[in-house]
Design an enzyme around this catalytic site. Structure first.
Site, PDB file in Angstrom:
ATOM      1  N   GLU A 107     -12.292  -4.500  -4.660  1.00  0.00           N
ATOM      2  CA  GLU A 107     -12.714  -3.097  -4.518  1.00  0.00           C
ATOM      3  C   GLU A 107     -11.930  -2.160  -5.447  1.00  0.00           C
ATOM      4  O   GLU A 107     -12.407  -1.079  -5.795  1.00  0.00           O
ATOM      5  CB  GLU A 107     -12.544  -2.638  -3.070  1.00  0.00           C
ATOM      6  CG  GLU A 107     -13.531  -3.274  -2.083  1.00  0.00           C
ATOM      7  CD  GLU A 107     -13.198  -4.717  -1.695  1.00  0.00           C
ATOM      8  OE1 GLU A 107     -12.034  -5.132  -1.874  1.00  0.00           O
ATOM      9  OE2 GLU A 107     -14.119  -5.427  -1.235  1.00  0.00           O
ATOM     10  N   ASN A 108     -10.725  -2.584  -5.857  1.00  0.00           N
ATOM     11  CA  ASN A 108      -9.919  -1.729  -6.741  1.00  0.00           C
ATOM     12  C   ASN A 108     -10.566  -1.500  -8.109  1.00  0.00           C
ATOM     13  O   ASN A 108     -10.227  -0.553  -8.823  1.00  0.00           O
ATOM     14  CB  ASN A 108      -8.504  -2.304  -6.950  1.00  0.00           C
ATOM     15  CG  ASN A 108      -7.595  -2.121  -5.755  1.00  0.00           C
ATOM     16  OD1 ASN A 108      -6.649  -2.883  -5.564  1.00  0.00           O
ATOM     17  ND2 ASN A 108      -7.856  -1.106  -4.932  1.00  0.00           N
ATOM     18  N   TRP A 109     -11.555  -2.348  -8.475  1.00  0.00           N
ATOM     19  CA  TRP A 109     -12.278  -2.126  -9.742  1.00  0.00           C
ATOM     20  C   TRP A 109     -13.008  -0.788  -9.726  1.00  0.00           C
ATOM     21  O   TRP A 109     -13.356  -0.248 -10.774  1.00  0.00           O
ATOM     22  CB  TRP A 109     -13.297  -3.251  -9.994  1.00  0.00           C
ATOM     23  CG  TRP A 109     -12.692  -4.571 -10.364  1.00  0.00           C
ATOM     24  CD1 TRP A 109     -12.749  -5.719  -9.639  1.00  0.00           C
ATOM     25  CD2 TRP A 109     -11.960  -4.909 -11.556  1.00  0.00           C
ATOM     26  NE1 TRP A 109     -12.085  -6.737 -10.287  1.00  0.00           N
ATOM     27  CE2 TRP A 109     -11.596  -6.269 -11.476  1.00  0.00           C
ATOM     28  CE3 TRP A 109     -11.571  -4.188 -12.700  1.00  0.00           C
ATOM     29  CZ2 TRP A 109     -10.874  -6.929 -12.468  1.00  0.00           C
ATOM     30  CZ3 TRP A 109     -10.840  -4.846 -13.691  1.00  0.00           C
ATOM     31  CH2 TRP A 109     -10.502  -6.187 -13.566  1.00  0.00           C
ATOM     32  N   ARG A 142       1.750  -5.031   6.224  1.00  0.00           N
ATOM     33  CA  ARG A 142       1.080  -3.973   5.468  1.00  0.00           C
ATOM     34  C   ARG A 142       1.926  -2.709   5.516  1.00  0.00           C
ATOM     35  O   ARG A 142       2.359  -2.284   6.591  1.00  0.00           O
ATOM     36  CB  ARG A 142      -0.311  -3.660   6.006  1.00  0.00           C
ATOM     37  CG  ARG A 142      -0.975  -2.560   5.158  1.00  0.00           C
ATOM     38  CD  ARG A 142      -2.411  -2.298   5.464  1.00  0.00           C
ATOM     39  NE  ARG A 142      -2.975  -1.418   4.442  1.00  0.00           N
ATOM     40  CZ  ARG A 142      -4.230  -1.422   4.044  1.00  0.00           C
ATOM     41  NH1 ARG A 142      -5.070  -2.269   4.582  1.00  0.00           N
ATOM     42  NH2 ARG A 142      -4.657  -0.592   3.117  1.00  0.00           N
ATOM     43  N   ASP A 146       0.836  -1.208   0.000  1.00  0.00           N
ATOM     44  CA  ASP A 146       0.000   0.000   0.000  1.00  0.00           C
ATOM     45  C   ASP A 146       0.868   1.254   0.000  1.00  0.00           C
ATOM     46  O   ASP A 146       1.991   1.241   0.504  1.00  0.00           O
ATOM     47  CB  ASP A 146      -0.908  -0.016   1.243  1.00  0.00           C
ATOM     48  CG  ASP A 146      -2.044   0.987   1.121  1.00  0.00           C
ATOM     49  OD1 ASP A 146      -2.303   1.482   0.005  1.00  0.00           O
ATOM     50  OD2 ASP A 146      -2.672   1.291   2.156  1.00  0.00           O
ATOM     51  N   GLY A 150       0.090   5.384  -4.421  1.00  0.00           N
ATOM     52  CA  GLY A 150      -0.497   6.658  -4.822  1.00  0.00           C
ATOM     53  C   GLY A 150       0.092   7.823  -4.046  1.00  0.00           C
ATOM     54  O   GLY A 150       0.482   8.849  -4.623  1.00  0.00           O
TER      55      GLY A 150
HETATM   56  C1  FPP Z   1      -1.791   0.119  -3.335  1.00  0.00           C
HETATM   57  O1  FPP Z   1      -1.363   1.460  -3.360  1.00  0.00           O
HETATM   58  C2  FPP Z   1      -1.280  -0.655  -4.465  1.00  0.00           C
HETATM   59  C3  FPP Z   1      -2.036  -1.234  -5.437  1.00  0.00           C
HETATM   60  C4  FPP Z   1      -3.499  -1.174  -5.470  1.00  0.00           C
HETATM   61  C5  FPP Z   1      -1.414  -1.940  -6.572  1.00  0.00           C
HETATM   62  C6  FPP Z   1      -0.191  -2.734  -6.272  1.00  0.00           C
HETATM   63  C7  FPP Z   1       0.539  -3.002  -7.526  1.00  0.00           C
HETATM   64  C8  FPP Z   1       1.888  -2.964  -7.663  1.00  0.00           C
HETATM   65  C9  FPP Z   1       2.832  -2.738  -6.583  1.00  0.00           C
HETATM   66  C10 FPP Z   1       2.524  -3.132  -8.993  1.00  0.00           C
HETATM   67  C11 FPP Z   1       2.205  -4.342  -9.756  1.00  0.00           C
HETATM   68  C12 FPP Z   1       2.505  -5.582  -9.087  1.00  0.00           C
HETATM   69  C13 FPP Z   1       2.785  -6.719  -9.727  1.00  0.00           C
HETATM   70  C14 FPP Z   1       2.901  -7.964  -8.959  1.00  0.00           C
HETATM   71  C15 FPP Z   1       2.990  -6.759 -11.177  1.00  0.00           C
HETATM   72  P1  FPP Z   1      -2.466   2.603  -3.429  1.00  0.00           P
HETATM   73  O2  FPP Z   1      -2.680   2.912  -4.872  1.00  0.00           O
HETATM   74  O3  FPP Z   1      -3.669   2.174  -2.692  1.00  0.00           O
HETATM   75  O4  FPP Z   1      -1.737   3.783  -2.718  1.00  0.00           O
HETATM   76  P2  FPP Z   1      -2.444   4.929  -1.850  1.00  0.00           P
HETATM   77  O5  FPP Z   1      -3.084   4.250  -0.671  1.00  0.00           O
HETATM   78  O6  FPP Z   1      -1.291   5.794  -1.443  1.00  0.00           O
HETATM   79  O7  FPP Z   1      -3.414   5.624  -2.727  1.00  0.00           O
END
Ligand code: FPP
Length: 244
Positions: A68-70, A189, A21, A24
């Site tokens: 939920e990421n969708w 995490r 996590d 972003g």
């Molecule tokens: C969470 O950060 C991360 C994700 C939803 C995607 C994770 C993907 C990768 C690390 C790259 C691809 C991985 C592979 C195995 C190819 P967030 O976007 O929720 O960050 P935020 O909480 O700061 O917004």
């Protein structure tokens, strides 16, 4: 002494699960778009995977995309799917060289076709590898998985393949997408959020939880070792007393 040197190699968890996590927020700090954070997160995947291999963690499950990421903006979802495809394509030789076995859990059929193809190809090509099992959770959530398991159990009961009295802890585990995996002894995490976000709720019943403020793209091998060391310094009682 480095964190790695302090690790007792005979007490390394066999399964580590990571909620990656903070991509972003990391990107925002750099004045970049969120997708840059995801691209940069791939390097941290490499770090965690290499570290896991060096201390012989058998299974590494990464929460790469949740159900939920969708709901994220379409552009970000597409970027994540493209990243998955390009990462598997670019890394396949390195996975082979390091004997990494790729597997996946989640609603794989819901992924775009090109993703499914690349993933299936990677899984097939690395199936015989005996090193770390890199298990990607994609379009995964615990509630999705448990709902599916309950439906399958109900159907098997209805079709008399299963008696209600046979339903127990072990049987339920065998209906989950992680049926071939031991439960994770450790869940990590990143990014300072102290929650589980619908990840492996059944499987982490007795897992040690490790939270760090580090944002995922900054996560390095030493951070992985630090988490392992923290785990090794805890007393796992499984409901018993210290004396037992
Ligand atoms: C969470 O950060 C991360 C994700 C939803 C995607 C994770 C993907 C990768 C690390 C790259 C691809 C991985 C592979 C195995 C190819 P967030 O976007 O929720 O960050 P935020 O909480 O700061 O917004």
């Amino acid at each position: 002494m480095s964190y790695k040197e302090q690790i007792e190699l005979d007490k390394v968890p066999s399964h580590v699960a990571i909620i990656m996590d903070g991509n972003g927020r990391w990107a925002k700090q750099q004045g970049e778009l969120r997708t840059f954070g995801h691209t940069s997160g791939v390097e941290a995947v490499r770090e965690a995977l290499t570290a896991a291999g060096e201390i012989r963690v058998k299974h590494l499950t990464l929460y790469a995309f949740s159900t939920e990421n969708w709901n994220r903006p379409m552009q970000e979802v597409n970027a994540l799917m493209d990243l998955l495809v390009s990462t598997i394509m670019n890394e396949i030789d390195s996975l082979q060289k390091n004997k990494v076995k790729l597997t996946a859990i989640g609603n794989i059929e819901s992924l775009p076709n090109k993703c499914q193809l690349e993933l299936k190809n990677g899984i097939l090509e690395t199936a015989a590898n005996t090193g770390v099992n890199l298990n990607l959770a994609l379009s995964y959530s615990s509630k999705w998985e448990l709902t599916n398991a309950i439906k399958k159990i109900a159907l098997d009961v209805q079709e008399k393949k299963l008696g209600v009295e046979e339903i127990n802890d072990k049987l339920i585990s065998s209906y989950l997408s992680t049926s071939n995996l031991p439960d994770p002894e450790l869940m990590i995490r990143t990014s300072g959020e102290n929650r589980i976000s619908n990840f492996m709720l059944w499987q982490i019943a007795y897992s040690e939880l490790y939270f760090t403020d580090i944002l995922w793209p900054d996560f390095k091998k030493e951070d992985f070792y630090k988490a392992i060391l923290d785990y090794q310094n805890r007393e796992r009682r499984f409901g018993k007393t210290s004396e037992q």
